[in-house]
Scaffold this motif. Structure first.
Motif, PDB file in Angstrom:
ATOM      1  N   ASN A   8      24.484  36.698  45.669  1.00  0.00           N
ATOM      2  CA  ASN A   8      24.545  35.340  46.214  1.00  0.00           C
ATOM      3  C   ASN A   8      25.969  34.825  46.013  1.00  0.00           C
ATOM      4  O   ASN A   8      26.798  35.491  45.379  1.00  0.00           O
ATOM      5  N   ALA A   9      26.273  33.652  46.532  1.00  0.00           N
ATOM      6  CA  ALA A   9      27.645  33.126  46.509  1.00  0.00           C
ATOM      7  C   ALA A   9      28.180  32.973  45.088  1.00  0.00           C
ATOM      8  O   ALA A   9      29.328  33.333  44.796  1.00  0.00           O
ATOM      9  N   GLU A  10      27.359  32.456  44.191  1.00  0.00           N
ATOM     10  CA  GLU A  10      27.797  32.255  42.806  1.00  0.00           C
ATOM     11  C   GLU A  10      28.049  33.593  42.107  1.00  0.00           C
ATOM     12  O   GLU A  10      29.030  33.753  41.380  1.00  0.00           O
ATOM     13  N   GLU A  11      27.167  34.555  42.343  1.00  0.00           N
ATOM     14  CA  GLU A  11      27.346  35.874  41.734  1.00  0.00           C
ATOM     15  C   GLU A  11      28.624  36.539  42.252  1.00  0.00           C
ATOM     16  O   GLU A  11      29.383  37.120  41.481  1.00  0.00           O
ATOM     17  N   TRP A  12      28.829  36.436  43.558  1.00  0.00           N
ATOM     18  CA  TRP A  12      30.015  37.066  44.147  1.00  0.00           C
ATOM     19  C   TRP A  12      31.290  36.415  43.599  1.00  0.00           C
ATOM     20  O   TRP A  12      32.261  37.103  43.292  1.00  0.00           O
ATOM     21  N   GLN A  13      31.280  35.110  43.433  1.00  0.00           N
ATOM     22  CA  GLN A  13      32.433  34.408  42.868  1.00  0.00           C
ATOM     23  C   GLN A  13      32.733  34.938  41.466  1.00  0.00           C
ATOM     24  O   GLN A  13      33.889  35.135  41.108  1.00  0.00           O
ATOM     25  N   THR A  14      31.711  35.189  40.685  1.00  0.00           N
ATOM     26  CA  THR A  14      31.887  35.741  39.337  1.00  0.00           C
ATOM     27  C   THR A  14      32.547  37.110  39.398  1.00  0.00           C
ATOM     28  O   THR A  14      33.480  37.398  38.644  1.00  0.00           O
ATOM     29  N   VAL A  15      32.085  37.955  40.299  1.00  0.00           N
ATOM     30  CA  VAL A  15      32.640  39.300  40.447  1.00  0.00           C
ATOM     31  C   VAL A  15      34.104  39.224  40.901  1.00  0.00           C
ATOM     32  O   VAL A  15      34.968  39.924  40.371  1.00  0.00           O
ATOM     33  N   VAL A  16      34.390  38.336  41.840  1.00  0.00           N
ATOM     34  CA  VAL A  16      35.746  38.190  42.376  1.00  0.00           C
ATOM     35  C   VAL A  16      36.704  37.643  41.325  1.00  0.00           C
ATOM     36  O   VAL A  16      37.861  38.048  41.248  1.00  0.00           O
ATOM     37  N   GLU A  17      36.223  36.734  40.493  1.00  0.00           N
ATOM     38  CA  GLU A  17      37.084  36.114  39.488  1.00  0.00           C
ATOM     39  C   GLU A  17      37.494  37.070  38.369  1.00  0.00           C
ATOM     40  O   GLU A  17      38.546  36.878  37.745  1.00  0.00           O
ATOM     41  N   GLY A  18      36.704  38.076  38.102  1.00  0.00           N
ATOM     42  CA  GLY A  18      36.973  38.969  36.974  1.00  0.00           C
ATOM     43  C   GLY A  18      38.385  39.529  36.925  1.00  0.00           C
ATOM     44  O   GLY A  18      39.101  39.327  35.937  1.00  0.00           O
ATOM     45  N   PRO A  19      38.838  40.227  37.969  1.00  0.00           N
ATOM     46  CA  PRO A  19      40.194  40.785  37.925  1.00  0.00           C
ATOM     47  C   PRO A  19      41.284  39.712  37.840  1.00  0.00           C
ATOM     48  O   PRO A  19      42.273  39.879  37.129  1.00  0.00           O
ATOM     49  N   VAL A  20      41.097  38.613  38.543  1.00  0.00           N
ATOM     50  CA  VAL A  20      42.094  37.540  38.532  1.00  0.00           C
ATOM     51  C   VAL A  20      42.199  36.938  37.138  1.00  0.00           C
ATOM     52  O   VAL A  20      43.309  36.709  36.624  1.00  0.00           O
ATOM     53  N   LEU A  21      41.060  36.673  36.523  1.00  0.00           N
ATOM     54  CA  LEU A  21      41.073  36.112  35.170  1.00  0.00           C
ATOM     55  C   LEU A  21      41.694  37.078  34.168  1.00  0.00           C
ATOM     56  O   LEU A  21      42.391  36.654  33.244  1.00  0.00           O
ATOM     57  N   ALA A  22      41.467  38.362  34.346  1.00  0.00           N
ATOM     58  CA  ALA A  22      42.089  39.351  33.459  1.00  0.00           C
ATOM     59  C   ALA A  22      43.608  39.297  33.610  1.00  0.00           C
ATOM     60  O   ALA A  22      44.338  39.326  32.612  1.00  0.00           O
ATOM     61  N   GLY A  23      44.078  39.202  34.844  1.00  0.00           N
ATOM     62  CA  GLY A  23      45.516  39.074  35.073  1.00  0.00           C
ATOM     63  C   GLY A  23      46.072  37.797  34.475  1.00  0.00           C
ATOM     64  O   GLY A  23      47.124  37.805  33.822  1.00  0.00           O
ATOM     65  N   LEU A  24      45.359  36.693  34.659  1.00  0.00           N
ATOM     66  CA  LEU A  24      45.796  35.420  34.077  1.00  0.00           C
ATOM     67  C   LEU A  24      45.798  35.461  32.561  1.00  0.00           C
ATOM     68  O   LEU A  24      46.653  34.864  31.905  1.00  0.00           O
ATOM     69  N   ARG A  25      44.829  36.160  31.998  1.00  0.00           N
ATOM     70  CA  ARG A  25      44.747  36.297  30.539  1.00  0.00           C
ATOM     71  C   ARG A  25      46.017  36.945  30.000  1.00  0.00           C
ATOM     72  O   ARG A  25      46.586  36.519  29.014  1.00  0.00           O
ATOM     73  N   ALA A  67      40.584  33.830  43.544  1.00  0.00           N
ATOM     74  CA  ALA A  67      40.700  32.426  43.141  1.00  0.00           C
ATOM     75  C   ALA A  67      39.966  32.221  41.827  1.00  0.00           C
ATOM     76  O   ALA A  67      39.069  32.973  41.482  1.00  0.00           O
ATOM     77  N   VAL A  68      40.388  31.192  41.140  1.00  0.00           N
ATOM     78  CA  VAL A  68      39.758  30.842  39.877  1.00  0.00           C
ATOM     79  C   VAL A  68      39.381  29.374  39.941  1.00  0.00           C
ATOM     80  O   VAL A  68      40.151  28.546  40.427  1.00  0.00           O
ATOM     81  N   ASP A  69      38.208  29.063  39.471  1.00  0.00           N
ATOM     82  CA  ASP A  69      37.745  27.682  39.432  1.00  0.00           C
ATOM     83  C   ASP A  69      38.363  26.994  38.217  1.00  0.00           C
ATOM     84  O   ASP A  69      37.902  27.159  37.091  1.00  0.00           O
ATOM     85  N   ALA A  70      39.438  26.240  38.444  1.00  0.00           N
ATOM     86  CA  ALA A  70      40.148  25.564  37.351  1.00  0.00           C
ATOM     87  C   ALA A  70      39.239  24.574  36.628  1.00  0.00           C
ATOM     88  O   ALA A  70      39.350  24.396  35.416  1.00  0.00           O
ATOM     89  N   HIS A  71      38.336  23.948  37.358  1.00  0.00           N
ATOM     90  CA  HIS A  71      37.395  23.001  36.745  1.00  0.00           C
ATOM     91  C   HIS A  71      36.537  23.717  35.698  1.00  0.00           C
ATOM     92  O   HIS A  71      36.314  23.203  34.602  1.00  0.00           O
ATOM     93  N   GLN A  72      36.088  24.915  36.038  1.00  0.00           N
ATOM     94  CA  GLN A  72      35.258  25.680  35.111  1.00  0.00           C
ATOM     95  C   GLN A  72      36.062  26.082  33.866  1.00  0.00           C
ATOM     96  O   GLN A  72      35.538  26.053  32.752  1.00  0.00           O
TER      97      GLN A  72
END
Length: 151
Positions: A8-25, A67-72
């Motif tokens: 679903n949309a929320e699950e896919w967003q989680t999967v998509v955010e993983g690599p980006v968040l790792a890079g940001l980390r 993309a990363v949800d900055a609010h989250q």
């Protein structure tokens, strides 16, 4: 093969955010070269898009705008280390339920590639790039944390 449609949309967003968040980390671990490191991450995505792997899942991932949800991130206290670890764990849980073991391993490898590319994009320390380290101690610690989360 697993497709984007299985999430679903929320699950896919989680999967998509993983690599980006790792890079940001990794970028947040050591404050030097943020622009260079961010550009390096985008190059990893561009190269992966051109590659068009046998994995429908990975192809859909790199085709999705990172993309990363900055609010989250702010809601969770703004600690990118905690947020990235939590989101990666959640992405792996979702992938474990819906993807093949090979696709999970490809995802993990892509996350590490994004994070490592960010770490190596800018020499740390030294003077105008001379004598610096390719990866700072803080960046290496962030990479180690990411690899621990990925198992």
């Amino acid at each position: 093969m697993t497709s984007k449609a299985e999430f679903n949309a929320e699950e896919w967003q989680t999967v998509v955010e993983g690599p980006v968040l790792a890079g940001l980390r990794v970028v947040a671990a050591s404050r030097g070269g943020t622009i260079r490191e961010s550009l390096a991450v985008s190059k990893v995505y561009a190269a992966a898009r051109q590659k068009q792997d046998d994995s429908e899942l990975l192809d859909a991932l790199v085709a999705s705008p990172p993309a990363v949800d900055a609010h989250q991130v702010r809601e969770r206290g703004g600690d990118i280390a905690t947020v990235s670890s939590d989101r990666l764990r959640e992405a792996l849980r979702l992938l474990g339920e819906k993807a093949t073991p090979e696709e999970v391993e490809e995802y993990k490898a892509f996350v590490v590639e994004v994070a490592r590319t960010a770490a190596e994009a800018h020499k740390e320390g030294g003077f105008i790039g001379i004598g610096g380290k390719p990866i700072s101690e803080e960046e290496q610690a962030a990479l180690d944390e990411i690899e621990t989360v990925l198992g």
